[in-house]
Design a protein around this motif. Structure first.
Motif, short mmCIF file in Angstrom:
data_model
loop_
_atom_site.label_atom_id
_atom_site.label_comp_id
_atom_site.label_asym_id
_atom_site.label_seq_id
_atom_site.Cartn_x
_atom_site.Cartn_y
_atom_site.Cartn_z
N ALA A 169 -6.06 1.86 6.02
CA ALA A 169 -5.78 1.40 4.65
C ALA A 169 -4.68 0.35 4.67
N ARG A 170 -3.63 0.60 5.46
CA ARG A 170 -2.53 -0.35 5.55
C ARG A 170 -2.99 -1.67 6.15
N ALA A 171 -3.85 -1.55 7.15
CA ALA A 171 -4.29 -2.76 7.84
C ALA A 171 -5.09 -3.68 6.93
N PHE A 172 -5.91 -3.11 6.06
CA PHE A 172 -6.79 -3.95 5.25
C PHE A 172 -6.39 -3.97 3.79
N LEU A 173 -5.18 -3.52 3.51
CA LEU A 173 -4.63 -3.59 2.16
C LEU A 173 -5.54 -3.00 1.11
N VAL A 174 -6.13 -1.89 1.43
CA VAL A 174 -6.89 -1.15 0.42
C VAL A 174 -6.29 0.25 0.36
N SER A 175 -6.61 0.98 -0.69
CA SER A 175 -6.01 2.30 -0.83
C SER A 175 -6.61 3.27 0.19
N GLU A 176 -5.84 4.31 0.51
CA GLU A 176 -6.34 5.34 1.43
C GLU A 176 -7.61 5.96 0.88
N ASN A 177 -7.61 6.09 -0.45
CA ASN A 177 -8.76 6.65 -1.11
C ASN A 177 -10.02 5.84 -0.82
N THR A 201 -2.86 -10.48 5.80
CA THR A 201 -2.77 -10.92 4.41
C THR A 201 -1.89 -9.96 3.63
N GLY A 202 -1.31 -10.45 2.57
CA GLY A 202 -0.58 -9.55 1.69
C GLY A 202 0.92 -9.72 1.78
N PRO A 203 1.60 -9.55 0.65
CA PRO A 203 3.02 -9.82 0.56
C PRO A 203 3.90 -8.79 1.28
N ASP A 204 3.40 -7.60 1.50
CA ASP A 204 4.29 -6.55 2.03
C ASP A 204 4.05 -6.19 3.49
#
Lengths: 107, 411
Positions: free
Chosen positions: B139-147, B197-200
């Motif tokens: 989830a962290r790697a692809f910036l999607v929720s764990e859900n 990708t992604g700001p964080d």
């Protein structure tokens, strides 16, 4: 394992109309190789009627249950050991019918 | 970290896929395989510090996972299907020789990357089942929720089961097409790591590039004769080699031309070059190279130059011409234009880039390239507009920082 194989036609861009001999030959092969369970072409969606008797009385309405550009033109039921076998046959079927094919397993 | 903890971590990295694959082969159920493998590692965490690390951790884990799977089936069969129990009771399959186990992992990879699964699902399933990454990690790697990741994996496993996606290496006819799907998944993992990708997130996710390289090495050991597998591995190694020079101390992306080439990883470059040379030999023998092999060759030219001025741009352009024939996508045309700029000047390159506007105007790399070419042509006002658009579309923090500085330097 049985798969429902749906032939999908497109109202604005229909497939060729001269496919019957090729489909018959393909069906012969399905039978010979033990994949054929059932097949049938469907009349136009204009001939469909939807029945809903979940309420107080049965309601009959003209047309298919969903109106869309694409519609179900026919079905097969195939017997295949796994999805790869079914997909290989479906790829051939799509060429033979000149239409898109959906492969969906029975539960 | 204690010796036993290190051994568990290492076994997780090296043996996870083997354990999952072995249980999948025996019971034909991805869910069961994953849960049993996780349980086996949990037992290892508990036992190895006390009992010592077993001489063959992979075999120990596989045996433990198999027992856990049997326990699980027994528990379930008490509730419902008696039939499953019968299968367990009669299973007396002998331990498999090593070759079969390697083949198991290959089957597992092909199952997870089956074309009947959506690309996002293939990605999640491969990282989970083959890579052993946890759901939060993916989830962290692809910036999607764990859900979302959890659902993708659950749905994919359900489809494998319901549609009976086989646990099998595809037949020789299907192999090239199916390998390319596997390579796509691995390259996606790598690219997300390389330009996160992604700001964080960190601008470079070394855990992901390392995982992609590890899995590609695994594929290469299983399919040593596949040219594109070798090509992709070489490509990844040559890109990864430049990682230490790619982000400045201030967190800004450093473009190829400005990188400190002394900081590049010479060992990775050496390995990448050896792979490229072996593919060149195959090409000389008449085997047409695919996309990854050509991309690797382009990167080999870049990594052979001691200095950006030393780059053999005509060689780069010739390779891009070859790539266009294999992959006539607008992205390839865009990258080709960068080489054109070096040989024929920014004006000619800009004309080529502008032709791509209808297809690439929503893509940040298009605006980055235009901004740079316009800057070199002294068309500052237009360049500024292009930088603005590039900054708007770029998702990588280091890249945004670089582009912002470049824009602000315009007169």
């Amino acid at each position: 394992m049985q798969y429902l194989v749906s032939v999908i036609d497109d109202k604005s861009n229909p497939g060729s109309t001269d496919r019957q001999p090729a489909i018959s030959a393909f069906n012969e092969r399905l039978i010979a190789e033990g994949h054929w369970v059932f097949a049938g072409g469907l009349a136009d969606t204009d001939a469909a009627t939807v029945v809903d008797n979940r309420g107080e009385q049965a309601v009959f309405s003209d047309g298919p249950f969903v109106e869309s550009k694409e519609y179900l033109a026919g079905v097969w039921v195939w017997e295949a050991p796994d999805l790869d076998v079914a997909l290989k046959l479906a790829a051939e079927a799509s060429q033979v019918c000149d239409r898109k094919i959906e492969v969906r397993p029975f539960r | 970290m204690s010796h036993a903890e290190r051994a568990v971590t290492r076994a997780h990295r090296e043996e996870w896929a083997r354990v999952v694959a072995a249980v999948t082969r025996r019971f034909g159920d991805l869910d069961l395989a994953e849960e049993s493998a996780a349980e086996a590692f949990a037992v290892a965490v508990e036992r190895w510090p006390a009992d010592g690390v077993p001489p063959n951790p992979g075999a120990w884990l596989t045996t433990t996972a198999n027992h856990k799977a049997i326990d699980r089936i027994r528990r379930e069969s008490k509730r419902d299907e008696k039939q499953k129990e019968a299968r367990v009771v009669h299973d007396d399959s002998p331990p498999e020789p090593l070759g079969v186990i390697d083949d198991d992992r290959l089957r597992l990879i092909f199952t997870c990357c089956h074309p009947a699964l959506a690309v996002q699902a293939r990605l999640a399933l491969t990282l989970r089942m083959v890579g052993g990454l946890t759901v939060p990690e993916i989830a962290r790697a692809f910036l999607v929720s764990e859900n979302t990741v959890g659902q993708r994996i659950t749905r994919a496993k359900a489809k494998v089961k319901a549609a009976r996606i086989p646990y099998r290496v595809p037949s020789a006819d299907d192999l090239p097409a199916r390998v390319s799907g596997v390579l796509t998944v691995l390259f996606l993992v790598f690219n997300e790591g390389y330009l996160a990708t992604g700001p964080d997130t960190d601008p470079v996710r070394q855990d992901l590039t390392a995982e992609a390289i590890r899995l590609t090495r695994l594929i290469r050991s299983l399919l040593p004769d596949d040219g594109e597998v070798a090509g992709l591995l070489a490509l990844m190694l040559l890109i990864e080699a430049r990682r230490p020079a790619r982000v400045s101390a201030g967190g800004e992306l450093v473009p190829l031309a400005e990188q400190d080439r002394g900081a590049w990883d010479a060992e990775l470059i050496g390995e990448g070059h050896r792979l490229v040379r072996s593919r060149l030999a195959a090409a000389a023998a008449g085997v047409a190279p695919g996309r990854y092999q050509i991309l690797a060759a382009i990167n080999a030219v870049h990594t052979s130059a001691r200095d950006i001025r030393d780059t053999d741009w005509s060689q780069v352009l010739a390779l891009y011409d070859q790539l266009v024939r294999v992959d006539p996508s607008p992205m390839v045309a865009l990258n080709r234009a960068i080489a054109v700029a070096e040989l024929d000047g920014p004006e000619v390159a800009l004309a080529a880039v502008d032709r791509l506007e209808p297809v690439l105007s929503g893509y940040h790399a298009y605006h980055v390239t235009r901004a740079d070419l316009l800057r070199r042509l002294g068309r500052s006002r237009e360049s500024r507009v292009a930088y603005d658009r590039a900054i708007e579309l770029a998702g990588n923090t280091a890249e945004t920082a670089y582009l912002t500085r470049r824009r602000d330097q315009l007169g």
